[in-house]
Design an enzyme around this catalytic site. Sequence first.
Site, PDB file in Angstrom:
ATOM      1  N   ILE A  39     -32.136  64.278 -28.982  1.00  0.00           N
ATOM      2  CA  ILE A  39     -33.023  65.577 -28.181  1.00  0.00           C
ATOM      3  C   ILE A  39     -34.039  66.124 -29.148  1.00  0.00           C
ATOM      4  CG2 ILE A  39     -32.519  67.773 -27.147  1.00  0.00           C
ATOM      5  CD1 ILE A  39     -29.700  66.755 -26.666  1.00  0.00           C
ATOM      6  N   LEU A  93     -31.623  61.310 -41.980  1.00  0.00           N
ATOM      7  CA  LEU A  93     -31.655  60.095 -41.166  1.00  0.00           C
ATOM      8  C   LEU A  93     -30.295  59.384 -41.288  1.00  0.00           C
ATOM      9  CD1 LEU A  93     -35.182  59.234 -42.955  1.00  0.00           C
ATOM     10  CD2 LEU A  93     -34.765  59.942 -40.923  1.00  0.00           C
ATOM     11  N   THR A 131     -23.571  72.541 -26.995  1.00  0.00           N
ATOM     12  CA  THR A 131     -22.896  71.489 -26.134  1.00  0.00           C
ATOM     13  C   THR A 131     -22.155  72.480 -25.112  1.00  0.00           C
ATOM     14  OG1 THR A 131     -21.685  69.989 -25.348  1.00  0.00           O
ATOM     15  CG2 THR A 131     -21.400  70.757 -27.612  1.00  0.00           C
ATOM     16  N   ASP A 132     -22.193  72.028 -23.638  1.00  0.00           N
ATOM     17  CA  ASP A 132     -21.119  72.521 -22.660  1.00  0.00           C
ATOM     18  C   ASP A 132     -19.758  72.078 -23.117  1.00  0.00           C
ATOM     19  OD1 ASP A 132     -21.203  70.018 -21.647  1.00  0.00           O
ATOM     20  OD2 ASP A 132     -21.493  70.827 -19.565  1.00  0.00           O
ATOM     21  N   GLU A 133     -19.621  71.128 -23.864  1.00  0.00           N
ATOM     22  CA  GLU A 133     -18.378  70.706 -24.294  1.00  0.00           C
ATOM     23  C   GLU A 133     -17.488  71.641 -24.811  1.00  0.00           C
ATOM     24  OE1 GLU A 133     -17.748  66.769 -25.431  1.00  0.00           O
ATOM     25  OE2 GLU A 133     -19.847  66.238 -24.793  1.00  0.00           O
ATOM     26  N   TYR A 184     -15.130  66.681 -32.012  1.00  0.00           N
ATOM     27  CA  TYR A 184     -16.584  67.122 -31.826  1.00  0.00           C
ATOM     28  C   TYR A 184     -16.967  68.440 -31.083  1.00  0.00           C
ATOM     29  CZ  TYR A 184     -21.083  67.389 -29.374  1.00  0.00           C
ATOM     30  OH  TYR A 184     -22.314  67.668 -29.036  1.00  0.00           O
ATOM     31  N   SER A 212     -15.697  71.396 -33.295  1.00  0.00           N
ATOM     32  CA  SER A 212     -16.515  71.721 -34.351  1.00  0.00           C
ATOM     33  C   SER A 212     -17.814  72.164 -34.025  1.00  0.00           C
ATOM     34  CB  SER A 212     -17.195  70.321 -35.370  1.00  0.00           C
ATOM     35  OG  SER A 212     -17.764  69.520 -34.640  1.00  0.00           O
ATOM     36  N   LYS A 213     -18.490  71.782 -32.721  1.00  0.00           N
ATOM     37  CA  LYS A 213     -19.666  72.656 -32.197  1.00  0.00           C
ATOM     38  C   LYS A 213     -19.301  74.226 -31.830  1.00  0.00           C
ATOM     39  CE  LYS A 213     -23.244  71.105 -31.579  1.00  0.00           C
ATOM     40  NZ  LYS A 213     -24.488  71.407 -32.246  1.00  0.00           N
ATOM     41  N   ASN A 246     -27.170  65.084 -21.756  1.00  0.00           N
ATOM     42  CA  ASN A 246     -28.379  64.689 -21.628  1.00  0.00           C
ATOM     43  C   ASN A 246     -28.924  63.104 -21.308  1.00  0.00           C
ATOM     44  OD1 ASN A 246     -30.503  66.851 -23.498  1.00  0.00           O
ATOM     45  ND2 ASN A 246     -28.980  67.393 -22.672  1.00  0.00           N
ATOM     46  N   ARG A 280     -19.657  64.137 -15.036  1.00  0.00           N
ATOM     47  CA  ARG A 280     -20.629  64.999 -16.010  1.00  0.00           C
ATOM     48  C   ARG A 280     -21.719  65.412 -15.302  1.00  0.00           C
ATOM     49  NH1 ARG A 280     -16.392  64.547 -18.237  1.00  0.00           N
ATOM     50  NH2 ARG A 280     -16.033  63.462 -20.247  1.00  0.00           N
ATOM     51  N   GLY A 318      -7.476  62.728 -24.718  1.00  0.00           N
ATOM     52  CA  GLY A 318      -7.975  64.163 -24.515  1.00  0.00           C
ATOM     53  C   GLY A 318      -9.430  64.208 -23.730  1.00  0.00           C
TER      54      GLY A 318
HETATM   55  P1  NAD Z   1     -28.183  62.640 -32.340  1.00  0.00           P
HETATM   56  O1  NAD Z   1     -26.782  61.864 -32.723  1.00  0.00           O
HETATM   57  O2  NAD Z   1     -29.053  61.602 -31.477  1.00  0.00           O
HETATM   58  O3  NAD Z   1     -29.023  63.072 -33.450  1.00  0.00           O
HETATM   59  C1  NAD Z   1     -28.725  63.923 -34.310  1.00  0.00           C
HETATM   60  C2  NAD Z   1     -29.615  64.001 -35.553  1.00  0.00           C
HETATM   61  O4  NAD Z   1     -29.236  64.765 -36.526  1.00  0.00           O
HETATM   62  C3  NAD Z   1     -30.015  62.507 -36.253  1.00  0.00           C
HETATM   63  O5  NAD Z   1     -31.150  62.352 -36.506  1.00  0.00           O
HETATM   64  C4  NAD Z   1     -29.047  62.716 -37.640  1.00  0.00           C
HETATM   65  O6  NAD Z   1     -29.864  61.893 -38.531  1.00  0.00           O
HETATM   66  C5  NAD Z   1     -29.458  64.432 -37.901  1.00  0.00           C
HETATM   67  N1  NAD Z   1     -28.355  64.797 -38.534  1.00  0.00           N
HETATM   68  C6  NAD Z   1     -26.984  64.680 -38.562  1.00  0.00           C
HETATM   69  N2  NAD Z   1     -26.367  65.430 -39.653  1.00  0.00           N
HETATM   70  C7  NAD Z   1     -27.487  66.172 -40.420  1.00  0.00           C
HETATM   71  C8  NAD Z   1     -27.356  66.840 -41.713  1.00  0.00           C
HETATM   72  N3  NAD Z   1     -26.420  67.253 -42.314  1.00  0.00           N
HETATM   73  N4  NAD Z   1     -28.558  67.248 -41.830  1.00  0.00           N
HETATM   74  C9  NAD Z   1     -29.941  66.859 -41.536  1.00  0.00           C
HETATM   75  N5  NAD Z   1     -29.924  66.116 -40.131  1.00  0.00           N
HETATM   76  C10 NAD Z   1     -28.630  65.573 -39.777  1.00  0.00           C
HETATM   77  O7  NAD Z   1     -27.934  63.912 -31.231  1.00  0.00           O
HETATM   78  P2  NAD Z   1     -28.659  64.532 -29.963  1.00  0.00           P
HETATM   79  O8  NAD Z   1     -27.961  64.146 -28.909  1.00  0.00           O
HETATM   80  O9  NAD Z   1     -29.916  64.447 -30.290  1.00  0.00           O
HETATM   81  O10 NAD Z   1     -28.025  66.075 -30.085  1.00  0.00           O
HETATM   82  C11 NAD Z   1     -28.790  66.987 -30.925  1.00  0.00           C
HETATM   83  C12 NAD Z   1     -27.884  68.375 -30.801  1.00  0.00           C
HETATM   84  O11 NAD Z   1     -27.959  68.844 -29.220  1.00  0.00           O
HETATM   85  C13 NAD Z   1     -26.559  68.205 -31.171  1.00  0.00           C
HETATM   86  O12 NAD Z   1     -26.270  69.651 -32.169  1.00  0.00           O
HETATM   87  C14 NAD Z   1     -25.814  68.192 -30.044  1.00  0.00           C
HETATM   88  O13 NAD Z   1     -24.460  68.739 -30.222  1.00  0.00           O
HETATM   89  C15 NAD Z   1     -26.528  69.100 -29.066  1.00  0.00           C
HETATM   90  N6  NAD Z   1     -26.290  68.448 -27.648  1.00  0.00           N
HETATM   91  C16 NAD Z   1     -26.313  67.094 -27.343  1.00  0.00           C
HETATM   92  C17 NAD Z   1     -26.094  66.850 -26.005  1.00  0.00           C
HETATM   93  C18 NAD Z   1     -26.328  65.429 -25.527  1.00  0.00           C
HETATM   94  O14 NAD Z   1     -26.100  64.987 -24.303  1.00  0.00           O
HETATM   95  N7  NAD Z   1     -26.704  64.422 -26.377  1.00  0.00           N
HETATM   96  C19 NAD Z   1     -26.036  67.857 -24.990  1.00  0.00           C
HETATM   97  C20 NAD Z   1     -25.853  69.123 -25.348  1.00  0.00           C
HETATM   98  C21 NAD Z   1     -25.935  69.450 -26.665  1.00  0.00           C
END
Ligand code: NAD
Length: 353
Positions: free
Chosen positions: A14, A36, A135-137, A161, A164-165, A191, A225, A295
């Site tokens: 995202i 990374l 997240t909505d989770e 997960y 923690s969020k 997403n 979902r 769960g």
């Molecule tokens: P993702 O796992 O694709 O990407 C996470 C990125 O964060 C990675 O590039 C990783 O290298 C980086 N990262 C992780 N820990 C880090 C740290 N300590 N320092 C620096 N960089 C770090 O995740 P995503 O799906 O793009 O989700 C992004 C955010 O959106 C998250 O916070 C997630 O909870 C939230 N979110 C995701 C969704 C979904 O459907 N994917 C939906 C709602 C909310």
Amino acid sequence: MTAPILVTGGCGFIGSAYIRRALRSARRPVVNVDKLGYAANPEALEDARTDPLYAFHKADIGERGAMRDILARHKPAAIVNFAAETHVDRSIDGPLAFVETNVGATARLLVETLDYWRGLDAAAQAAFRFHHVSTDEVFGALGPDDPPFTEATPYAPNSPYAASKAASDHLVRAWHATYGLPTLVTNCSNNYGPWQFPEKLIPLMIAKAAAGEALPVYGDGRQVRDWLHVDDHAHGLALALERGRPGEVYAFGGDAEVANIDVVRAICARVDAKLGPRAEGPRTDLIAHVADRPGHDRRYASDAAKAQRALGWRPAHAFATGLDATVDWYLAAGDWLARIKAERYALGRLGAG
Ligand code: NAD
């Protein structure tokens, strides 16, 4: 030059969509901080690399010294925090990594952000935002007839997960209530779209269906979902940063509730249509029900009425056409998928959020 937006986790699914959008539509300078980790995809920002408005730092948001230096050097007008561990199955196998990043590192980032914010002049302080992407989770699971989650739904996270969020959302709230940091929290449904790491449901199933491998579906597959295209989420996040009020929470959802099994069937139909059916039969024959995730939340759905009203946000993608385009994108990205499979990850996990 306009002060940049500091995006954390911008090499993820995202965050990279958000950065592509910020550079393309708003022409806003962006500083991306990403450690990374395994889910990072720097390829998703290939075009940004040569853009003078883009800067990248490989750093962990929990490294206080590194973040202090980055903040002092770039003087951002806002921080948009995507950095997180995000895969529910991994959180079940190894919850502490989720507590470390999503809670501990986020708390350390908040400490550094507050120090930085306190050093700004009054106008810059008032304009600053710490936008936490969530997240909505965090709201737990809905019954079949429950109304969708809203910003007022009590937190009831079920997976490590989600817990923690939820904890990080609470920290952000507290930094606003206690210290006055101008924060925003957005809670979004699942997403989908390009560049999602192929351990999550949709890219995993596309990759396996294309390869003619078994399609493992948790339990009866009737977990529901609410799917939102990643570009619609990125648009909503941009509007929240521009128009959101400090201390407020906004929910984003796609108004597109679909059972996982129906998502997998739709993917099979599209892959059959694009690649031609297998000699052995349609790809839905590859669906294999496996033991349910412990769960496992039965249903999520988010009511985005507040974001629509207060931010003027509307999703542009319908799920059916957005999913077809997403399947086409992953089929065309076969080399990328193959490289991830070979280098980083055996595509064995089951995905879904
Ligand atoms: P993702 O796992 O694709 O990407 C996470 C990125 O964060 C990675 O590039 C990783 O290298 C980086 N990262 C992780 N820990 C880090 C740290 N300590 N320092 C620096 N960089 C770090 O995740 P995503 O799906 O793009 O989700 C992004 C955010 O959106 C998250 O916070 C997630 O909870 C939230 N979110 C995701 C969704 C979904 O459907 N994917 C939906 C709602 C909310």
